[in-house]
Design an enzyme around this catalytic site. Structure first.
Site, PDB file in Angstrom:
ATOM      1  N   GLY A 138      -3.507  -1.740 -10.711  1.00 52.14           N
ATOM      2  CA  GLY A 138      -2.332  -1.451  -9.885  1.00 52.14           C
ATOM      3  C   GLY A 138      -1.530  -0.274 -10.417  1.00 52.14           C
ATOM      4  CG  ASP A 188      -8.437 -14.432  -6.821  1.00 48.04           C
ATOM      5  OD1 ASP A 188      -7.247 -14.725  -7.083  1.00 48.04           O
ATOM      6  OD2 ASP A 188      -8.878 -14.364  -5.659  1.00 48.04           O
ATOM      7  CB  ALA A 231       2.251  -9.357  -8.010  1.00 52.22           C
ATOM      8  CE1 TYR A 232      -0.338  -9.321   0.274  1.00 51.32           C
ATOM      9  CE2 TYR A 232       0.746 -11.431   0.620  1.00 51.32           C
ATOM     10  CZ  TYR A 232       0.162 -10.289   1.125  1.00 51.32           C
ATOM     11  OH  TYR A 232       0.069 -10.123   2.481  1.00 51.32           O
ATOM     12  CB  THR A 233       3.099  -5.633  -4.730  1.00 51.17           C
ATOM     13  OG1 THR A 233       1.997  -4.821  -4.308  1.00 51.17           O
ATOM     14  CG2 THR A 233       2.871  -6.130  -6.142  1.00 51.17           C
ATOM     15  CG  ASP A 248      14.714  -5.129  -7.303  1.00 53.60           C
ATOM     16  OD1 ASP A 248      13.497  -5.375  -7.211  1.00 53.60           O
ATOM     17  OD2 ASP A 248      15.267  -4.231  -6.635  1.00 53.60           O
ATOM     18  CE1 TYR A 259       6.452  -9.007  -4.729  1.00 50.38           C
ATOM     19  CE2 TYR A 259       8.788  -8.496  -4.730  1.00 50.38           C
ATOM     20  CZ  TYR A 259       7.544  -8.394  -5.310  1.00 50.38           C
ATOM     21  OH  TYR A 259       7.397  -7.684  -6.481  1.00 50.38           O
ATOM     22  CE  LYS A 287       6.282 -10.604  -8.492  1.00 55.01           C
ATOM     23  NZ  LYS A 287       5.362 -10.509  -9.643  1.00 55.01           N
ATOM     24  CD1 TRP A 293      14.178  -0.772  -5.720  1.00 58.05           C
ATOM     25  CD2 TRP A 293      15.109   1.238  -5.384  1.00 58.05           C
ATOM     26  NE1 TRP A 293      15.257  -0.935  -4.876  1.00 58.05           N
ATOM     27  CE2 TRP A 293      15.838   0.274  -4.649  1.00 58.05           C
ATOM     28  CE3 TRP A 293      15.519   2.563  -5.328  1.00 58.05           C
ATOM     29  CZ2 TRP A 293      16.949   0.600  -3.869  1.00 58.05           C
ATOM     30  CZ3 TRP A 293      16.632   2.893  -4.563  1.00 58.05           C
ATOM     31  CH2 TRP A 293      17.325   1.922  -3.835  1.00 58.05           C
TER      32      TRP A 293
HETATM   33  N1  LIG Z   1       6.179  -1.932  -6.891  1.00 58.53           N
HETATM   34  C1  LIG Z   1       7.462  -2.233  -7.071  1.00 58.53           C
HETATM   35  O1  LIG Z   1       8.368  -1.558  -6.557  1.00 58.53           O
HETATM   36  C2  LIG Z   1       7.841  -3.428  -7.911  1.00 58.53           C
HETATM   37  C3  LIG Z   1       9.194  -3.766  -8.034  1.00 58.53           C
HETATM   38  C4  LIG Z   1       9.537  -4.866  -8.801  1.00 58.53           C
HETATM   39  C5  LIG Z   1       8.552  -5.617  -9.424  1.00 58.53           C
HETATM   40  N2  LIG Z   1       7.238  -5.274  -9.271  1.00 58.53           N
HETATM   41  C6  LIG Z   1       6.233  -6.100  -9.921  1.00 58.53           C
HETATM   42  O2  LIG Z   1       5.583  -5.315 -10.904  1.00 58.53           O
HETATM   43  C7  LIG Z   1       4.208  -5.724 -11.012  1.00 58.53           C
HETATM   44  C8  LIG Z   1       3.296  -4.527 -10.836  1.00 58.53           C
HETATM   45  O3  LIG Z   1       3.497  -3.996  -9.530  1.00 58.53           O
HETATM   46  P1  LIG Z   1       2.604  -2.816  -8.953  1.00 58.53           P
HETATM   47  O4  LIG Z   1       3.468  -2.028  -8.013  1.00 58.53           O
HETATM   48  O5  LIG Z   1       1.886  -2.138 -10.077  1.00 58.53           O
HETATM   49  O6  LIG Z   1       1.555  -3.627  -8.081  1.00 58.53           O
HETATM   50  P2  LIG Z   1       0.265  -3.081  -7.291  1.00 58.53           P
HETATM   51  O7  LIG Z   1       0.132  -1.609  -7.457  1.00 58.53           O
HETATM   52  O8  LIG Z   1       0.324  -3.643  -5.920  1.00 58.53           O
HETATM   53  O9  LIG Z   1      -0.936  -3.759  -8.086  1.00 58.53           O
HETATM   54  C9  LIG Z   1      -1.154  -5.122  -7.981  1.00 58.53           C
HETATM   55  C10 LIG Z   1      -2.232  -5.518  -8.945  1.00 58.53           C
HETATM   56  O10 LIG Z   1      -2.457  -6.919  -8.771  1.00 58.53           O
HETATM   57  C11 LIG Z   1      -3.844  -7.132  -8.604  1.00 58.53           C
HETATM   58  N3  LIG Z   1      -4.023  -8.339  -7.786  1.00 58.53           N
HETATM   59  C12 LIG Z   1      -3.602  -8.574  -6.530  1.00 58.53           C
HETATM   60  N4  LIG Z   1      -3.962  -9.813  -6.144  1.00 58.53           N
HETATM   61  C13 LIG Z   1      -4.608 -10.370  -7.194  1.00 58.53           C
HETATM   62  C14 LIG Z   1      -5.234 -11.623  -7.435  1.00 58.53           C
HETATM   63  N5  LIG Z   1      -5.258 -12.591  -6.498  1.00 58.53           N
HETATM   64  N6  LIG Z   1      -5.817 -11.835  -8.636  1.00 58.53           N
HETATM   65  C15 LIG Z   1      -5.819 -10.885  -9.597  1.00 58.53           C
HETATM   66  N7  LIG Z   1      -5.247  -9.674  -9.430  1.00 58.53           N
HETATM   67  C16 LIG Z   1      -4.654  -9.430  -8.234  1.00 58.53           C
HETATM   68  C17 LIG Z   1      -4.365  -5.882  -7.958  1.00 58.53           C
HETATM   69  O11 LIG Z   1      -5.756  -5.788  -8.179  1.00 58.53           O
HETATM   70  P3  LIG Z   1      -6.731  -4.855  -7.248  1.00 58.53           P
HETATM   71  O12 LIG Z   1      -6.014  -3.565  -7.043  1.00 58.53           O
HETATM   72  O13 LIG Z   1      -7.938  -4.712  -8.110  1.00 58.53           O
HETATM   73  O14 LIG Z   1      -6.927  -5.611  -5.986  1.00 58.53           O
HETATM   74  C18 LIG Z   1      -3.568  -4.832  -8.727  1.00 58.53           C
HETATM   75  O15 LIG Z   1      -4.179  -4.588  -9.975  1.00 58.53           O
HETATM   76  C19 LIG Z   1       4.024  -6.820  -9.968  1.00 58.53           C
HETATM   77  O16 LIG Z   1       4.210  -8.069 -10.572  1.00 58.53           O
HETATM   78  C20 LIG Z   1       5.150  -6.585  -8.994  1.00 58.53           C
HETATM   79  O17 LIG Z   1       5.514  -7.760  -8.305  1.00 58.53           O
HETATM   80  C21 LIG Z   1       6.868  -4.196  -8.531  1.00 58.53           C
END
Ligand SMILES: NC(=O)c1ccc[n+]([C@@H]2O[C@H](COP(=O)([O-])OP(=O)(O)OC[C@H]3O[C@@H](n4cnc5c(N)ncnc54)[C@H](OP(=O)(O)O)[C@@H]3O)[C@@H](O)[C@H]2O)c1
Length: 278
Positions: free
Chosen positions: A10, A34, A58-60, A100, A123, A127, A148
Site C-alpha cells: 500500500g 489475507d 486495511a480496506y481504505t 482521524d 470506515y 477503525k 490525510w
Molecule cells: N490513506 C489515508 O489517508 C489514511 C488516513 C488515516 C489512516 N490511514 C491508515 O493507514 C494505513 C495505511 O493506509 P494506506 O493509504 O497505505 O492504504 P492502501 O494504500 O489502501 O493499502 C492498503 C494495504 O492493505 C492491504 N490489504 C487490503 N486488504 C487486505 C486484506 N484483506 N488482507 C491483507 N492485506 C490487505 C493492501 O494489499 P494489496 O494492495 O496487495 O491488495 C495494501 O497493502 C491503513 O491502516 C489506513 O487505514 C490511511
C-alpha cells in the site's frame, strides 16, 4: 530487530519498506496474506517470528466502506484482531495504523489521543472498534492514528489534484473540512522510531500544521507550477457517500515522549513534489 510489515504493497507500506533500514524487514501484501484468515495469519506470524509487526493493511476506500460494511469490519476490525492474537502467541509487539476518522470532527482544537471516539462513517467505526478490541487483546500494543496520507506509492489527493489541474482551467475543492496532510515518508520514519522506542498506547502521527482540502489543493497547484484556478466549495456541494469530520487535526502531544518532531505539511509537500519529479 526483525519487523513484519503487513500491507507492504500500500501507500504507507511501500514507503515504510523503503525507509526502514538497519533491521531485518519482511513485507507482505494481500496476495501473500489475507488478514481475514486467522489460521494463515497465525502461520505467517509464527513462521517469521518478528519482534515487531506493523499493521498497515486495511480496506481504505472510505466511500466504498459505506456500501460494503461487512467487508470493512472483516478487514479493518476482525483482521486486525487476528493479527493481534497471532502477535500475542509469539510475544511480538504490534503497531496498528488507525485514523482521524475515529473522531466526529466537532472539536475546534486538535484532538488528543485520549479524546473520546465518535466515528461518523463505516470506515471510522471499523477503525474505532478495532482500536478497542486491540487494546483488549494486546494492551501493550501501539495504535498510531494518522490522517490525510499522501506519497508516491499509490493514489492520493495531491496526485489526483495534479492530474486534474493539468487538464482543467479550474477545480472546485471543499473548504469546510480541516485536517493535517501526512507524507508517507515522514510517517514511516516516525513509525521506525516508535518501534525502536518500544512505544505503546495511542499516539497521533501527522505532519505539523493544518489546512482545509481547498488550501492543500491551492498549495499543490502552486507547487506543481500550474495556473489552474482552485475554488472553495462546501461539503454539501460535493456530497459523497461517507460523511467526513469537519475538523480532524490530531494533537502531536502524544509523540513528544518519543522525541519525534514532524515537519510541516508544506515542507513535506515540497519533498513529495520533488520525489515525483515536479
Ligand atoms: N490513506 C489515508 O489517508 C489514511 C488516513 C488515516 C489512516 N490511514 C491508515 O493507514 C494505513 C495505511 O493506509 P494506506 O493509504 O497505505 O492504504 P492502501 O494504500 O489502501 O493499502 C492498503 C494495504 O492493505 C492491504 N490489504 C487490503 N486488504 C487486505 C486484506 N484483506 N488482507 C491483507 N492485506 C490487505 C493492501 O494489499 P494489496 O494492495 O496487495 O491488495 C495494501 O497493502 C491503513 O491502516 C489506513 O487505514 C490511511
Amino acid at each position: 530487530m526483525k519487523a513484519l510489515i503487513i500491507g507492504a504493497t500500500g501507500l504507507l507500506g511501500k514507503a515504510l519498506t523503503q525507509e526502514w533500514s538497519g533491521d531485518e524487514v519482511v513485507g507482505l501484501g494481500s496476495r501473500d496474506l489475507d488478514i481475514r484468515d486467522a489460521d494463515k495469519v497465525r502461520e505467517a506470524v509464527e513462521g517469521y517470528r518478528p519482534d515487531w509487526i506493523v499493521l498497515a493493511a486495511a480496506y481504505t476506500n472510505v466511500d466504498d466502506c459505506e456500501s460494503h460494511p461487512e467487508l470493512a469490519f472483516a478487514v479493518n476490525r476482525d483482521g486486525a484482531v487476528n493479527v493481534a492474537k497471532a502477535a500475542r502467541r509469539i510475544d511480538a509487539k504490534l503497531l496498528f495504523l488507525s485514523s482521524d476518522y475515529v473522531f466526529d470532527g466537532r472539536k475546534t482544537s486538535p484532538y488528543k489521543a485520549e479524546d473520546e471516539r465518535n466515528p461518523q462513517s463505516v470506515y471510522g467505526r471499523s477503525k474505532a472498534e478495532a482500536e478497542v478490541r486491540l487494546l483488549e487483546v494486546l494492551p501493550e500494543c501501539c495504535i498510531a492514528r494518522t490522517s490525510w496520507l499522501f506519497g508516491t506509492g499509490g493514489k492520493c489527493f495531491p496526485d489526483t489534484i495534479l492530474k486534474l489541474a493539468a487538464t482543467r482551467p479550474a477545480l472546485d475543492v471543499v473548504s469546510d473540512q480541516r485536517g493535517s496532510p501526512t507524507y508517507s515518508v515522514d510517517l514511516s520514519r516516525a513509525i521506525v522510531t516508535l518501534c525502536r522506542s518500544q512505544a505503546s498506547g495511542i499516539v497521533h502521527v501527522t505532519n505539523a500544521g493544518e489546512c482545509s482540502w481547498f488550501e492543500f489543493a491551492r498549495e499543490i497547484v502552486k507547487g506543481g507550477g500550474l495556473a489552474t484556478d482552485v475554488r472553495p466549495v462546501s461539503s454539501q456541494q460535493m456530497a459523497r457517500p461517507a460523511p467526513r469530520p469537519a475538523y480532524s487535526v490530531l494533537s502531536a502531544e502524544s509523540l513528544q515522549p518519543y522525541g519525534v518532531t514532524m515537519p510541516t505539511w508544506q515542507d513535506a509537500l515540497q519533498r513529495y513534489l520533488r520525489e515525483r519529479g515536479n
